[in-house]
Design a protein around this motif. Structure first.
Motif, PDB file in Angstrom:
ATOM      1  N   THR A  52      -5.996 -34.434 -78.755  1.00  0.00           N
ATOM      2  CA  THR A  52      -5.657 -33.074 -78.336  1.00  0.00           C
ATOM      3  C   THR A  52      -5.734 -32.924 -76.825  1.00  0.00           C
ATOM      4  O   THR A  52      -4.819 -32.373 -76.194  1.00  0.00           O
ATOM      5  CB  THR A  52      -6.618 -32.057 -78.999  1.00  0.00           C
ATOM      6  N   THR A  53      -6.828 -33.437 -76.227  1.00  0.00           N
ATOM      7  CA  THR A  53      -7.035 -33.264 -74.792  1.00  0.00           C
ATOM      8  C   THR A  53      -5.918 -33.916 -73.983  1.00  0.00           C
ATOM      9  O   THR A  53      -5.430 -33.345 -73.005  1.00  0.00           O
ATOM     10  CB  THR A  53      -8.396 -33.859 -74.374  1.00  0.00           C
ATOM     11  N   GLY A  54      -5.500 -35.116 -74.384  1.00  0.00           N
ATOM     12  CA  GLY A  54      -4.432 -35.811 -73.659  1.00  0.00           C
ATOM     13  C   GLY A  54      -3.130 -35.037 -73.677  1.00  0.00           C
ATOM     14  O   GLY A  54      -2.439 -34.910 -72.655  1.00  0.00           O
ATOM     15  N   TYR A  55      -2.797 -34.491 -74.847  1.00  0.00           N
ATOM     16  CA  TYR A  55      -1.578 -33.680 -74.988  1.00  0.00           C
ATOM     17  C   TYR A  55      -1.631 -32.451 -74.089  1.00  0.00           C
ATOM     18  O   TYR A  55      -0.695 -32.171 -73.317  1.00  0.00           O
ATOM     19  CB  TYR A  55      -1.421 -33.269 -76.453  1.00  0.00           C
ATOM     20  N   LEU A  56      -2.738 -31.697 -74.167  1.00  0.00           N
ATOM     21  CA  LEU A  56      -2.861 -30.466 -73.392  1.00  0.00           C
ATOM     22  C   LEU A  56      -2.928 -30.745 -71.894  1.00  0.00           C
ATOM     23  O   LEU A  56      -2.385 -29.986 -71.083  1.00  0.00           O
ATOM     24  CB  LEU A  56      -4.104 -29.692 -73.832  1.00  0.00           C
ATOM     25  N   LEU A  57      -3.587 -31.831 -71.523  1.00  0.00           N
ATOM     26  CA  LEU A  57      -3.709 -32.180 -70.110  1.00  0.00           C
ATOM     27  C   LEU A  57      -2.343 -32.446 -69.490  1.00  0.00           C
ATOM     28  O   LEU A  57      -2.005 -31.898 -68.432  1.00  0.00           O
ATOM     29  CB  LEU A  57      -4.616 -33.408 -69.955  1.00  0.00           C
ATOM     30  N   VAL A  58      -1.539 -33.268 -70.155  1.00  0.00           N
ATOM     31  CA  VAL A  58      -0.219 -33.604 -69.609  1.00  0.00           C
ATOM     32  C   VAL A  58       0.711 -32.386 -69.617  1.00  0.00           C
ATOM     33  O   VAL A  58       1.438 -32.132 -68.654  1.00  0.00           O
ATOM     34  CB  VAL A  58       0.412 -34.781 -70.388  1.00  0.00           C
ATOM     35  N   ALA A  59       0.666 -31.604 -70.711  1.00  0.00           N
ATOM     36  CA  ALA A  59       1.479 -30.385 -70.760  1.00  0.00           C
ATOM     37  C   ALA A  59       1.105 -29.437 -69.629  1.00  0.00           C
ATOM     38  O   ALA A  59       1.976 -28.834 -68.985  1.00  0.00           O
ATOM     39  CB  ALA A  59       1.313 -29.693 -72.113  1.00  0.00           C
ATOM     40  N   SER A  60      -0.202 -29.310 -69.350  1.00  0.00           N
ATOM     41  CA  SER A  60      -0.674 -28.434 -68.276  1.00  0.00           C
ATOM     42  C   SER A  60      -0.208 -28.921 -66.911  1.00  0.00           C
ATOM     43  O   SER A  60       0.111 -28.119 -66.027  1.00  0.00           O
ATOM     44  CB  SER A  60      -2.207 -28.345 -68.296  1.00  0.00           C
ATOM     45  N   ILE A  61      -0.171 -30.246 -66.722  1.00  0.00           N
ATOM     46  CA  ILE A  61       0.252 -30.807 -65.435  1.00  0.00           C
ATOM     47  C   ILE A  61       1.759 -30.652 -65.235  1.00  0.00           C
ATOM     48  O   ILE A  61       2.223 -30.375 -64.121  1.00  0.00           O
ATOM     49  CB  ILE A  61      -0.157 -32.295 -65.356  1.00  0.00           C
ATOM     50  N   ILE A  62       2.538 -30.805 -66.308  1.00  0.00           N
ATOM     51  CA  ILE A  62       3.993 -30.714 -66.207  1.00  0.00           C
ATOM     52  C   ILE A  62       4.453 -29.271 -65.980  1.00  0.00           C
ATOM     53  O   ILE A  62       5.411 -29.019 -65.240  1.00  0.00           O
ATOM     54  CB  ILE A  62       4.664 -31.290 -67.471  1.00  0.00           C
ATOM     55  N   MET A  63       3.768 -28.307 -66.588  1.00  0.00           N
ATOM     56  CA  MET A  63       4.237 -26.916 -66.526  1.00  0.00           C
ATOM     57  C   MET A  63       4.343 -26.340 -65.120  1.00  0.00           C
ATOM     58  O   MET A  63       5.237 -25.531 -64.860  1.00  0.00           O
ATOM     59  CB  MET A  63       3.363 -26.026 -67.410  1.00  0.00           C
TER      60      MET A  63
END
Length: 465
Positions: A52-63
Motif C-alpha cells: 500500500t505504502t509504495g503505491y500511495l508514495l509514487v501516486a503522491s509524487i506523480i500528482m
C-alpha cells in the motif's frame, strides 16, 4: 473548447475513473490478503504494508506533475500512458514470485494512477457545462468512492476461493476496457500544448517532502522504541517542504502555483477535505479490526458490514453534486457535516458495545455525510479560483487525498497502539475497546475542526456563471 454534456464526455470520465477505481479497489482488497502474503512470501506486517505504502508514495509524487503534464501533453497521450503503466503493473503482480516484484507492480500502478486521477477531474472541469459541474464532479467522486466499499468484500471472496493473484487478474480486463474507452472518447488536443520547462528543483523538493513525511508516519507506531526512525525522515520532509515553498514563490514557472493558498476559502476547503479523508480511513481501520477482535467475526463479515455504508456514500455523491448545481454548496455540505458529527458522537457513546447492527447503522450515517461533503467541497473550493488556476487546485486536492491515504491510517494506528500499551486491561479485547474509544474521540475532534472550516468556507461562496 465547447462545453457540452454528451456520451463522449461521460465515456471519457468513466475511462479515467475506472483506473482510479481499480487502484483503490486493489488497495482496499489487498488489506485482506496481508496474512496470506506474509505466509507465502515469508515477510512481516511492516514489510507487507509496502504493498500500500509504495503505491500511495509514487501516486503522491506523480500528482504534483499534473499541471505540468496537462500543459505539455494531450489528455489522450496522458491517459494511454497511465493505462499502459497500470496494466503492466497488474501483469507483474499477477505473475510475481518474489515480494519485491509484487511491490514493483504496485509502484508502477501508482505511477499510472498518479497521472489518471487528476486527469479525470481536469476533463470534468474543462469540458463540462458550468451548470452541470457539480453533478459530474459527484459522478467522478462516486466512481472512486465505490471502490473502498467493495474492496474488502471483493478481496475476501477472491482470496478465499481462487487465491490472491486473481485480484490482479480480474482487474486486467477492466483496465483494457478502460483503455479502449479512453482512446475512443478522450480528445487529442495537440494544438493546445504549450511546451513549458519542467520545474526540476520544485519536483525534487516536493518528492522528497512526500518521501520524508510518508516514511516518518509509517514509523510513528514505533516512535518510543525507535524515535530516530520517525524524527529523521520527518525533519527531511519539513526541510524539503520549506525549500519547495520558497522556491515556488520565487520562480516564474513553478511546478504548482501554491499562491492559490492565499485564497482563504480554498485553503479552508482543502484542509477540511484532508481531515474528512483521514476520518474515513481511520474508521476503515478501526471498524474491521473491532469486528474481528472484539466481536470475534471474520474479515469477510467485517467487509460486508461496511459495504452498505460505502454504497450509500457513493450513491449520494452525484446527488450532492446536483444539489450544489441547483442550490449552491452550503446546504449539501453542511447537511453532510451534520451527519458526520452525529456519526462521530454515536461511535464514541457506543464504543464498548458496537454490535453488527450498530456498525452498519453508524457507518451508513457517517458515509451519508461523506457522500454529501467530499465531492462538493472539492468543486466549491476549486470554484473559488480563477479558471487558469483550476489545474493547480485540482492537483492539490488529489495530492491531499493521496497524502491522507498514506498518513491517515498510520496516525490512527499509532494512537491506538499507544493506548493499548498503557491499558490496564488484561485481555486483548479489553485493550482494543479502550484503544477504539480513544480513536473514535480523536476522529470526532478532527471532524469538528473540519466542520468549522467548512462552515467558514461555504459562507457567501461565489459560483461560476
Amino acid at each position: 473548447m465547447q462545453r457540452k454534456l454528451d456520451a463522449k464526455l461521460i465515456c471519457s470520465i468513466f475511462a479515467a475513473g475506472l483506473m482510479s477505481f481499480s487502484g483503490v479497489l486493489i488497495e482496499t482488497a489487498g488489506n485482506v490478503t496481508f496474512p496470506v502474503l506474509m505466509n507465502d512470501f515469508h515477510v512481516n506486517m511492516a514489510t507487507v504494508q509496502w504493498m500500500t505504502t509504495g503505491y500511495l508514495l509514487v501516486a503522491s509524487i506523480i500528482m504534483p506533475l499534473s499541471a505540468y503534464l496537462k500543459r505539455n501533453f494531450s489528455s489522450r497521450k496522458l491517459f494511454v500512458t497511465a493505462a499502459t503503466l497500470f496494466i503492466c503493473g497488474l501483469v507483474i503482480d499477477a505473475v510475481a514470485n518474489q515480494f519485491i516484484f509484487l511491490v514493483l507492480g504496485r509502484v508502477i500502478q501508482g505511477a499510472g494512477a498518479g497521472i489518471a486521477i487528476p486527469l479525470m477531474f481536469n476533463i470534468i472541469l474543462e469540458r463540462t457545462p458550468l451548470d452541470k459541474i457539480g453533478l459530474l464532479m459527484g459522478i467522478g467522486t462516486m466512481i472512486t468512492a465505490v471502490a473502498p466499499a467493495l474492496g474488502p468484500t471483493f478481496g475476501g471472496l477472491v482470496v478465499n476461493t481462487l487465491g490472491w493473484r486473481y485480484i490482479f487478474i480480474f482487474i486486467i480486463p477492466v483496465m483494457i476496457i478502460s483503455l479502449l474507452m479512453g482512446i475512443a472518447s478522450i480528445n487529442d488536443e495537440s494544438k493546445k500544448i504549450s511546451h513549458t520547462q519542467l520545474d526540476t528543483a520544485g519536483f525534487l523538493s516536493i518528492a522528497l517532502t512526500f518521501i520524508g513525511f510518508i516514511f516518518a508516519f509509517s514509523n510513528l507506531s514505533t516512535i518510543l522504541q525507535k524515535p530516530l526512525m520517525f524524527i529523521l525522515p520527518l525533519a527531511v520532509g519539513v526541510i524539503c517542504l520549506i525549500i519547495f515553498i520558497k522556491h515556488s514563490l520565487n520562480t516564474a514557472t513553478p511546478l504548482i502555483n501554491i499562491r492559490v493558498f492565499k485564497n482563504t476559502k480554498f485553503t479552508q476547503g482543502i484542509t477540511a477535505y484532508f481531515i474528512f479523508q483521514v476520518n474515513t480511513l481511520g474508521l476503515s481501520f478501526i471498524l474491521p479490526n473491532y469486528v474481528q477482535i472484539v466481536n470475534h467475526s471474520t474479515a469477510m463479515t467485517a467487509g460486508l458490514l461496511l459495504l452498505t455504508g460505502g454504497l450509500v456514500g457513493a450513491v449520494l455523491s452525484p446527488i450532492s453534486g446536483r444539489l450544489l448545481d441547483n442550490y449552491g454548496p452550503r446546504k449539501p455540505i453542511m447537511t453532510g457535516a451534520f451527519f458526520e458529527i452525529i456519526g462521530g458522537i454515536l461511535y464514541c457513546l457506543f464504543a464498548s458495545s458496537l454490535s453488527s447492527g450498530k456498525i452498519i447503522l453508524f457507518y451508513a450515517i457517517t458515509m451519508m455525510g461523506i457522500g454529501l461533503v467530499m465531492g462538493d467541497t472539492m468543486t466549491a473550493s476549486i470554484g473559488q479560483l480563477d479558471e487558469k488556476e483550476n489545474t493547480d487546485g485540482n492537483g492539490l486536492f488529489n495530492m491531499a487525498q493521496q497524502f491522507a491515504g498514506a498518513v491517515g491510517t498510520a496516525i490512527i494506528s499509532a494512537i491506538m497502539q499507544f493506548v493499548e500499551q498503557m491499558s490496564s486491561q488484561s485481555s486483548t479485547t479489553g485493550k482494543y475497546i479502550e484503544a477504539a474509544q480513544v480513536g473514535f474521540i480523536f476522529i470526532l475532534i478532527i471532524v469538528l475542526v473540519g466542520v468549522y472550516l467548512l462552515y467558514q468556507a461555504t459562507k457567501s461562496v461565489k459560483t461560476k456563471e
